[in-house]
Design an enzyme around this catalytic site. Structure first.
Site, PDB file in Angstrom:
ATOM      1  N   LYS A  11       0.758  -1.290  -0.007  1.00 43.63           N
ATOM      2  CA  LYS A  11       0.034  -0.113  -0.121  1.00 43.63           C
ATOM      3  C   LYS A  11       0.945   1.193   0.007  1.00 43.63           C
ATOM      4  CE  LYS A  11      -3.940  -2.268   2.452  1.00 43.63           C
ATOM      5  NZ  LYS A  11      -4.618  -2.177   3.836  1.00 43.63           N
ATOM      6  N   TYR A  51     -12.631  -2.518  -2.961  1.00 41.45           N
ATOM      7  CA  TYR A  51     -13.087  -2.370  -1.541  1.00 41.45           C
ATOM      8  C   TYR A  51     -14.509  -2.594  -1.290  1.00 41.45           C
ATOM      9  CZ  TYR A  51      -8.205  -1.796   0.374  1.00 41.45           C
ATOM     10  OH  TYR A  51      -7.124  -2.215   0.889  1.00 41.45           O
ATOM     11  N   ASN A 114      -1.833   0.181   7.233  1.00 37.00           N
ATOM     12  CA  ASN A 114      -1.147  -1.250   7.690  1.00 37.00           C
ATOM     13  C   ASN A 114      -0.439  -1.825   6.755  1.00 37.00           C
ATOM     14  OD1 ASN A 114      -3.471  -1.784   6.008  1.00 37.00           O
ATOM     15  ND2 ASN A 114      -4.532  -2.932   7.580  1.00 37.00           N
ATOM     16  N   HIS A 117      -1.998  -5.382   1.418  1.00 36.14           N
ATOM     17  CA  HIS A 117      -3.064  -5.991   1.330  1.00 36.14           C
ATOM     18  C   HIS A 117      -3.097  -7.540   0.700  1.00 36.14           C
ATOM     19  CE1 HIS A 117      -7.319  -6.862  -0.197  1.00 36.14           C
ATOM     20  NE2 HIS A 117      -6.792  -7.278  -1.274  1.00 36.14           N
ATOM     21  N   GLU A 128      -9.757 -10.173  -7.234  1.00 33.95           N
ATOM     22  CA  GLU A 128      -9.048  -9.321  -7.225  1.00 33.95           C
ATOM     23  C   GLU A 128      -7.930  -9.252  -8.122  1.00 33.95           C
ATOM     24  OE1 GLU A 128      -8.099  -9.282  -2.963  1.00 33.95           O
ATOM     25  OE2 GLU A 128      -9.792  -8.555  -2.524  1.00 33.95           O
TER      26      GLU A 128
HETATM   27  N1  UDP Z   1      -9.363  -0.582   7.665  1.00 34.85           N
HETATM   28  C1  UDP Z   1      -9.438   0.673   8.557  1.00 34.85           C
HETATM   29  N2  UDP Z   1     -10.342   0.800   9.691  1.00 34.85           N
HETATM   30  C2  UDP Z   1     -10.998  -0.449  10.036  1.00 34.85           C
HETATM   31  C3  UDP Z   1     -10.771  -1.684   9.385  1.00 34.85           C
HETATM   32  C4  UDP Z   1     -10.276  -1.738   8.214  1.00 34.85           C
HETATM   33  O1  UDP Z   1      -8.697   1.494   8.248  1.00 34.85           O
HETATM   34  O2  UDP Z   1     -11.338  -0.218  11.194  1.00 34.85           O
HETATM   35  C5  UDP Z   1      -8.777  -0.565   6.469  1.00 34.85           C
HETATM   36  C6  UDP Z   1      -7.235  -1.359   6.666  1.00 34.85           C
HETATM   37  O3  UDP Z   1      -6.267  -0.635   5.860  1.00 34.85           O
HETATM   38  C7  UDP Z   1      -7.653  -2.647   6.284  1.00 34.85           C
HETATM   39  C8  UDP Z   1      -8.618  -2.516   5.101  1.00 34.85           C
HETATM   40  O4  UDP Z   1      -9.381  -1.432   5.668  1.00 34.85           O
HETATM   41  O5  UDP Z   1      -6.590  -3.531   5.642  1.00 34.85           O
HETATM   42  C9  UDP Z   1      -9.783  -3.618   4.604  1.00 34.85           C
HETATM   43  O6  UDP Z   1     -10.190  -4.157   5.808  1.00 34.85           O
HETATM   44  P1  UDP Z   1     -10.165  -5.702   6.236  1.00 34.85           P
HETATM   45  O7  UDP Z   1     -11.315  -5.986   7.209  1.00 34.85           O
HETATM   46  O8  UDP Z   1     -10.573  -6.544   4.644  1.00 34.85           O
HETATM   47  O9  UDP Z   1      -8.700  -6.244   6.314  1.00 34.85           O
HETATM   48  P2  UDP Z   1      -7.540  -6.882   5.929  1.00 34.85           P
HETATM   49  O10 UDP Z   1      -8.129  -7.935   4.909  1.00 34.85           O
HETATM   50  O11 UDP Z   1      -6.794  -5.771   4.914  1.00 34.85           O
HETATM   51  O12 UDP Z   1      -6.734  -7.352   6.834  1.00 34.85           O
HETATM   52 MG    MG Z   2      -9.850  -7.685   3.668  1.00 30.37          MG
END
Ligand code: UDP
Ligand code: MG
Length: 154
Positions: A11, A51, A114, A117, A128
């Site tokens: 990212k 997303y 974080n 992805h 994706e």
């Molecule tokens: N995210 C965020 N706040 C939250 C939850 C998610 O900013 O409370 C962001 C974070 O960058 C995350 C992305 O949204 O990686 C997608 O969320 P997901 O639950 O799919 O997590 P991932 O699959 O990336 O672990």
């Molecule tokens: Mg996810």
């Protein structure tokens, strides 16, 4: 074990912090193959499709702004169990829950920054990878020759 393909994004925070090589290296070191890779700027349309499952959630707008703010490195990784292995190397979504040794645990502090992805499951992975790569951009290594042995070309 089935051979799987999965989508990984380094990212914008990972790119800006100079962690592209480190992050890709963690995945590469497992033996998973990089079958697609590109540096790209994600547009709003692609971000929204990628997303879509999060539309309407409180963090959605910030998430789209974050992923479109600066270039990302998109990777398609291939290997047995590639989806689960990739997720394991990434660590939990919130870096504060991600153990040391994981990418998010070692380099992150905040859930909204974080670093990486990875597709969550087989259906998401197919969808994706298709969003980020055309078929022509994905390499079939069965068509490649080994070049790591000393060359006989002089
Ligand atoms: N995210 C965020 N706040 C939250 C939850 C998610 O900013 O409370 C962001 C974070 O960058 C995350 C992305 O949204 O990686 C997608 O969320 P997901 O639950 O799919 O997590 P991932 O699959 O990336 O672990
Ligand atoms: Mg996810």
């Amino acid at each position: 074990m089935d051979l799987e393909r999965t989508l990984v994004l380094v990212k914008p925070d990972g790119v800006q912090r100079g962690l592209v090589g480190t992050i890709i290296g963690r995945f590469e070191a497992t033996g998973m193959k990089i079958v697609g890779m590109k540096l790209m700027q994600v547009g709003e349309g692609l971000a929204q499709r990628h997303y879509a499952e999060h539309e309407g959630k409180p963090f959605y707008e910030g998430l789209v702004n974050y992923i479109t703010a600066a270039p990302v490195v998109a990777l398609c990784l291939e290997g047995p169990d590639a989806i689960a292995i990739t997720r394991k190397l990434m660590g939990a979504t919130n870096p504060s829950d991600a153990p040391p040794g994981t990418i998010r645990g070692d380099f992150g502090v905040e859930i909204s920054r974080n670093l990486v992805h990875g597709s969550a499951n087989a259906d998401d992975a197919v969808r994706e990878v298709g969003l980020f790569f055309s078929d022509e951009e994905l390499i079939d290594y069965s068509r490649s020759n080994d070049v790591w042995i000393v060359s006989d070309e002089g």
